[in-house]
Design a protein around this motif. Sequence first.
Motif, PDB file in Angstrom:
ATOM      1  N   THR A  65     -30.853  76.243  66.940  1.00 39.88           N
ATOM      2  CA  THR A  65     -31.943  76.208  65.478  1.00 39.88           C
ATOM      3  C   THR A  65     -32.531  77.344  65.951  1.00 39.88           C
ATOM      4  O   THR A  65     -32.958  77.879  66.907  1.00 39.88           O
ATOM      5  N   THR A 106     -33.787  75.853  60.512  1.00 37.84           N
ATOM      6  CA  THR A 106     -32.146  75.646  60.317  1.00 37.84           C
ATOM      7  C   THR A 106     -31.710  75.069  62.424  1.00 37.84           C
ATOM      8  O   THR A 106     -31.489  75.887  63.060  1.00 37.84           O
ATOM      9  N   ARG A 155     -44.182  70.409  58.989  1.00 39.45           N
ATOM     10  CA  ARG A 155     -42.563  70.551  57.824  1.00 39.45           C
ATOM     11  C   ARG A 155     -42.758  69.802  57.050  1.00 39.45           C
ATOM     12  O   ARG A 155     -43.581  68.986  56.978  1.00 39.45           O
ATOM     13  N   GLU A 177     -40.412  67.273  55.184  1.00 44.22           N
ATOM     14  CA  GLU A 177     -39.276  66.911  55.890  1.00 44.22           C
ATOM     15  C   GLU A 177     -38.204  66.628  55.286  1.00 44.22           C
ATOM     16  O   GLU A 177     -37.316  66.393  54.334  1.00 44.22           O
ATOM     17  N   THR A 221     -34.831  72.676  56.518  1.00 46.43           N
ATOM     18  CA  THR A 221     -36.312  71.862  56.407  1.00 46.43           C
ATOM     19  C   THR A 221     -37.346  73.324  56.777  1.00 46.43           C
ATOM     20  O   THR A 221     -37.284  74.231  58.063  1.00 46.43           O
ATOM     21  N   LYS A 263     -37.793  67.760  52.353  1.00 47.39           N
ATOM     22  CA  LYS A 263     -37.527  68.584  51.113  1.00 47.39           C
ATOM     23  C   LYS A 263     -36.086  69.116  52.594  1.00 47.39           C
ATOM     24  O   LYS A 263     -35.550  70.566  51.793  1.00 47.39           O
ATOM     25  N   GLU A 264     -35.561  68.077  53.786  1.00 47.63           N
ATOM     26  CA  GLU A 264     -34.313  69.017  53.705  1.00 47.63           C
ATOM     27  C   GLU A 264     -33.247  68.783  53.588  1.00 47.63           C
ATOM     28  O   GLU A 264     -33.164  68.008  52.154  1.00 47.63           O
ATOM     29  N   THR A 324     -29.005  71.854  58.682  1.00 51.80           N
ATOM     30  CA  THR A 324     -29.641  71.190  58.632  1.00 51.80           C
ATOM     31  C   THR A 324     -30.633  72.015  58.051  1.00 51.80           C
ATOM     32  O   THR A 324     -31.245  72.449  59.748  1.00 51.80           O
ATOM     33  N   THR A 336     -37.709  78.352  57.094  1.00 49.02           N
ATOM     34  CA  THR A 336     -36.799  76.794  57.585  1.00 49.02           C
ATOM     35  C   THR A 336     -36.757  77.241  58.712  1.00 49.02           C
ATOM     36  O   THR A 336     -36.480  77.891  59.837  1.00 49.02           O
ATOM     37  N   LYS A 345     -29.351  69.889  53.784  1.00 44.24           N
ATOM     38  CA  LYS A 345     -27.672  69.837  54.774  1.00 44.24           C
ATOM     39  C   LYS A 345     -26.845  70.464  54.260  1.00 44.24           C
ATOM     40  O   LYS A 345     -26.497  70.210  52.471  1.00 44.24           O
TER      41      LYS A 345
END
Length: 308
Positions: free
Chosen positions: A168, A153, A204, A206, A218, A208-209, A216, A151, A211
């Motif tokens: 990140t 993150t 990626r 997105e 992803t 399935k992101e 965040t 992910t 929070k």
Amino acid sequence: MSESPNDNRDPAPRQSLWPVGFAVGVAVILVGLVVSWPAMVLGAALAIVFGVLWIRDTARTHAPVDSAAAHALVDDEPSAQRAAAEEQHLETYGRSGFLALATIGVGGIIGAGVTLPSLGFAVLPSFTGEAVDSPDVDLGPITNFPEGTFTITSFTSNPVQGDVSRRTAYIRNNGLTKEKQPSFTIIYSRCVHLGCPVQPNGPRFEDKEVKFKDVTITPVQPAGFGCPCHGGAYDTEGNRTAGPPVRSLDRFAFSIKDGHLILGKHFSVGTVTGTGADATMTRYRQAYPGVHVDGIERWLYPIPVPGT
Ligand code: FES
């Protein structure tokens, strides 16, 4: 017997090797500033020992004493003359000796004034290390990190600093280790060449992101990581595979608390062997980008790149 015109001359100064030792000590200190603090400590010890010996030697050689005459007077001369001779015997600091010691002393004070501040700036970072992000960042429930999937993150590493401390990490839930302990690979996105943000090479997801607070997460499917700045490339364990980076990508330690993934200390890595839960590596204290942490290069290229 008449006195030779040379009898009252200052004796020629004795040759001494202590200054050489002192100079070697200073040289080792300077080399130690670049290479490592143990070398610097060794240099300081050498400089102190040889400096003291040099000063002692200098003090002794600047005493033109006619000790034979002084001792002869002990038995034969009246007490006044004997006292004068003993006074002469006790006078160990002539003018030249005083000047030599004053020069060394003033030079030492000036040298300390110039050296100590820069020494402090050069050495203290070795003990304090690079500024470390807040060690405890709650990244949310571990269920937000699907097993076997990387992910992207993003999180705020220091709430006081706010968005400027956004970081990140690429996090993969490796499942359990052989010892049935949770295993996560947490790779920091900062390139270890000059600090650009590395990107995952792969799609990626997105949609399935998820929070958690300001975190965040992803999902991504990287074949490796690439740096857009100078073409640095890394595999999925963070090992350098191409380009100018000098070591593997840095990582974060982690812990699990109440079912949440807690981000731990940032550390540097030489080479990672194995993958996922079976990966083994040697941890090094967080190092700047561009700094080798292991191998012969660590000694050949010890100067960090500041400000990255
Ligand atoms: S900063 Fe990443 S390759 Fe140069």
